[in-house]
Design a protein around this motif. Structure first.
Motif, PDB file in Angstrom:
ATOM      1  N   ARG B 146       0.823  -1.209   0.000  1.00 19.08           N
ATOM      2  CA  ARG B 146       0.000   0.000   0.000  1.00 19.08           C
ATOM      3  C   ARG B 146       0.857   1.260   0.000  1.00 19.08           C
ATOM      4  O   ARG B 146       0.579   2.207  -0.725  1.00 19.08           O
ATOM      5  N   GLN B 172      -7.588 -10.393   2.375  1.00  9.17           N
ATOM      6  CA  GLN B 172      -8.095  -9.129   2.923  1.00  9.17           C
ATOM      7  C   GLN B 172      -7.332  -7.926   2.348  1.00  9.17           C
ATOM      8  O   GLN B 172      -7.941  -6.931   1.931  1.00  9.17           O
ATOM      9  N   SER B 173      -6.006  -8.044   2.306  1.00 12.80           N
ATOM     10  CA  SER B 173      -5.193  -6.945   1.758  1.00 12.80           C
ATOM     11  C   SER B 173      -5.493  -6.759   0.273  1.00 12.80           C
ATOM     12  O   SER B 173      -5.522  -5.641  -0.234  1.00 12.80           O
ATOM     13  N   ALA B 176      -8.617  -4.859  -0.131  1.00  4.61           N
ATOM     14  CA  ALA B 176      -8.396  -3.451   0.217  1.00  4.61           C
ATOM     15  C   ALA B 176      -7.748  -2.727  -0.962  1.00  4.61           C
ATOM     16  O   ALA B 176      -8.178  -1.643  -1.347  1.00  4.61           O
ATOM     17  N   GLU B 179     -10.170  -2.045  -3.728  1.00  8.15           N
ATOM     18  CA  GLU B 179     -11.063  -0.922  -3.440  1.00  8.15           C
ATOM     19  C   GLU B 179     -10.371   0.414  -3.694  1.00  8.15           C
ATOM     20  O   GLU B 179     -10.959   1.336  -4.257  1.00  8.15           O
TER      21      GLU B 179
END
Lengths: 254, 346
Positions: B146, B172-173, B176, B179
């Motif tokens: 990120r 999950q990452s 994210a 998104e």
């Protein structure tokens, strides 16, 4: 001006990286102090040899401690650069629209800073153990400046090694390359007292002339006939190695 | 006058020293504001293509323009207008997250205050505001991705190149990151992403090009590509015959295939484990006919499922292989520096 501004960003980043590793700094200072401890006292009797230029062996040794630290800093430089190459950080820098030579300049500038800090630390230790500088304060400045230039030149060698080999194995062991430059010198004993192949090899080592100049400033003062050959060799070494590193860097990034 | 497309590639070729041809004459165009994907297995030439577009690697032949600028003619102008996050995350572990972003911004010409403000905004966007003053070396894999991603966004590039942005991340990452990418694209950022994950390409990309062995084998929207496979897939799972205890009679395969090929709506049949798959235009309409035909041929059917083709099927259709079978030539560790050093990678 833009290249200077960009270089300053890279420089500050390199400085922070260096300061984030305090043990690197402590080890650099300690290794120099240990040199005095290991060689200073045990070899003190050498000063009794006929033709030895001073009775203060610690003062004689100071030039060797400084030059040796600076020569081996080339190996540190290689490792620092290789770490950035291997992590992909250099790629990241090259992806930005900065002038590629800003990255080179920022990298060499940190080599110079590290040298200034290390030389200053050694000169401080030397002062504490009682070395008196015949060249006075201008001599201290001249020694710092000259050895900083030598550090930049050695940093160039480190840069070439890292860029050329891109190998941890080679880079970690690059001190082997710097060893003859540091040891094939009159570091422990004046050149007149060195004989055989060692004496010849010392005569061929450019670092020897720089060492002699630095030592002269420290123990004898401004004896230009001994200082000037070192100055010319230093300037020539810098010119050759900075050009070589620039060429190598250009080749690698184009 | 129309603005030039975000990316325009014509006849692009890249041959590495040693003769490996990583990119073999590809053409594609990415329009402004588009979310475009290059989908293919490792070693297909995706990373090489991105590196050429990002000015990190010289091409052998062809032409590549980014926002109308030839990457060879003015690489610095290209670099100034793009953001790049490569698969090999190039981070400075000793730097603090926020410092890393501020430096990125400064290198792209942002003032100190502006770089700081933008760094805070982006750290917030990707949920790293709380760790901005921690060293990057202490970040998890997802956090590193990120921070690397937002590092490429500091100067608000119009075009973002992402090379396998979620490879190696936990679900999950991954979600994210998806998104964030959606949000960016909604804000008008053109995104060119490479991936070897079908679900990622399907979920994110408005248009896709499938690349294999350095060539583009198909291009279109995910829906178009799937439609190109030939319609829906109806899979019949064979049931046991009364006298048998374990599975289908080998003869069922041939009998079932012959029965289904006789139906006018069936375009193709493929053997499946313990069953058969028929490709039809409209799965819902064809299912009763298929069931009836199999029943008439004496083939017992335990279950019938109707699915739309996935991008896996698209890749299989165009290359004859499944993407996960083709990971042979790993390009995952290729570093740009390796290219400069004359190391033969792809």
């Amino acid at each position: 001006m833009q290249i200077l501004r960009e270089s300053s960003y890279i420089y500050v980043r390199n400085l922070k990286t260096w300061l984030a590793q305090p043990w690197m700094i402590v080890a650099a200072v300690l290794s120099s102090a240990v040199m005095y401890l290991f060689f200073g006292e045990p070899l003190r009797a050498i000063t009794n040899l006929p033709g030895f230029p001073t009775s203060d062996y610690q003062a004689f040794l100071t030039a060797m401690v400084i030059v040796m630290a600076v020569v081996f800093s080339g190996s540190d430089m290689a490792m620092v650069l290789l770490t950035d190459i291997m992590s992909g950080y250099v790629d990241k820098l090259l992806l930005s629209p900065v002038n590629r030579f800003s990255i080179l300049l920022g990298t060499l500038a940190i080599g110079a800073t590290r040298a200034v800090a290390q030389v200053a630390a050694i000169l401080l230790v030397a002062t504490v153990i009682g070395v008196r500088f015949a060249g006075g304060f201008p001599g201290v400045l001249a020694v710092t400046l000259a050895t900083t230039l030598l550090a930049v030149a050695m940093g160039c060698v480190g840069l070439i090694i890292a860029v050329r080999t891109r190998s941890v194995q080679v880079t970690v062991n690059s001190w082997l390359l710097f060893m003859p430059l540091a040891f094939l010198t009159s570091a422990f004993m004046p050149r007149e007292l060195l004989t055989g192949w060692f004496g010849i090899a010392v005569g061929l080592n450019p670092v020897e002339y720089i060492l002699v100049a630095v030592r002269t400033i420290i123990i004898e003062g401004w004896m230009w006939e001994q200082i000037l050959p070192g100055l010319w060799v230093l300037l020539a070494t810098c010119a050759v190695l900075i050009s070589a590193a620039t060429f190598e860097y250009r080749r690698a990034t184009n | 006058m129309h603005a030039p497309p975000a990316v325009r590639v014509r006849g692009l070729e890249k041959t590495y020293p040693g003769g490996v041809r990583a990119v073999d004459g590809i053409d594609f165009t990415v329009q402004r504001g588009e979310f475009f994907g290059l989908l293919g297995p490792n070693g297909a030439g995706k990373t090489t293509t991105i590196k050429i577009l990002a000015t990190l690697l010289p091409k052998t032949a062809g032409r590549a323009d980014v926002a109308g600028i030839d990457v060879d003619a003015d690489p610095r102008a290209v670099r100034a207008g793009i953001g790049v996050a490569m698969q090999e995350v190039g981070l400075d572990d000793l730097s603090k997250g926020r410092d890393f972003l501020v430096l990125q911004g400064r290198l792209y010409g942002l003032g100190r205050a502006e770089a700081g403000r933008r760094a805070d905004e982006l750290l917030e966007l990707v949920g790293l505001a709380g760790v901005g003053r921690r060293r990057i070396g202490s970040y998890s894999g997802g956090m590193r991705r990120r921070i690397d991603l937002v590092g490429a966004l500091m100067h608000q590039p119009a075009v973002l190149f992402l090379d396998e942005p979620t490879t190696g991340l936990d679900p999950q990452s991954r979600l994210a990151i998806w998104e964030y990418l959606d949000k960016l694209n909604e804000r008008g950022v053109t995104i060119l992403l490479t991936t070897q994950h079908m679900d990622e390409a399907d979920r994110l990309c408005q248009r896709l090009a499938i690349i294999d062995h350095g060539r583009l084998v198909a291009e279109g929207t995910p829906a178009e590509l799937k439609a190109g496979v030939g319609g829906d897939l109806v899979r019949a799972a064979f049931g046991p015959r009364p006298a048998e205890a374990d599975g289908a009679d080998p003869a069922d395969d041939d009998t079932a295939a012959a029965a289904l090929r006789a139906l006018p709506m069936v375009r193709q049949t493929d053997a499946a484990p313990d069953g058969i798959t028929a490709t039809v235009a409209d799965g819902g309409a064809a299912a009763p006919e298929i069931l009836r035909a199999l029943h008439a041929a004496g083939v017992p059917v335990a279950a019938l499922t109707v699915t739309s083709p996935s991008l896996d099927d698209v890749f299989l259709h165009h290359t004859g292989r499944q993407i996960r079978d083709t990971d042979a030539d790993a390009d995952t560790d290729a570093r740009v520096w390796g290219q400069w050093m004359g190391v033969n990678r792809q």
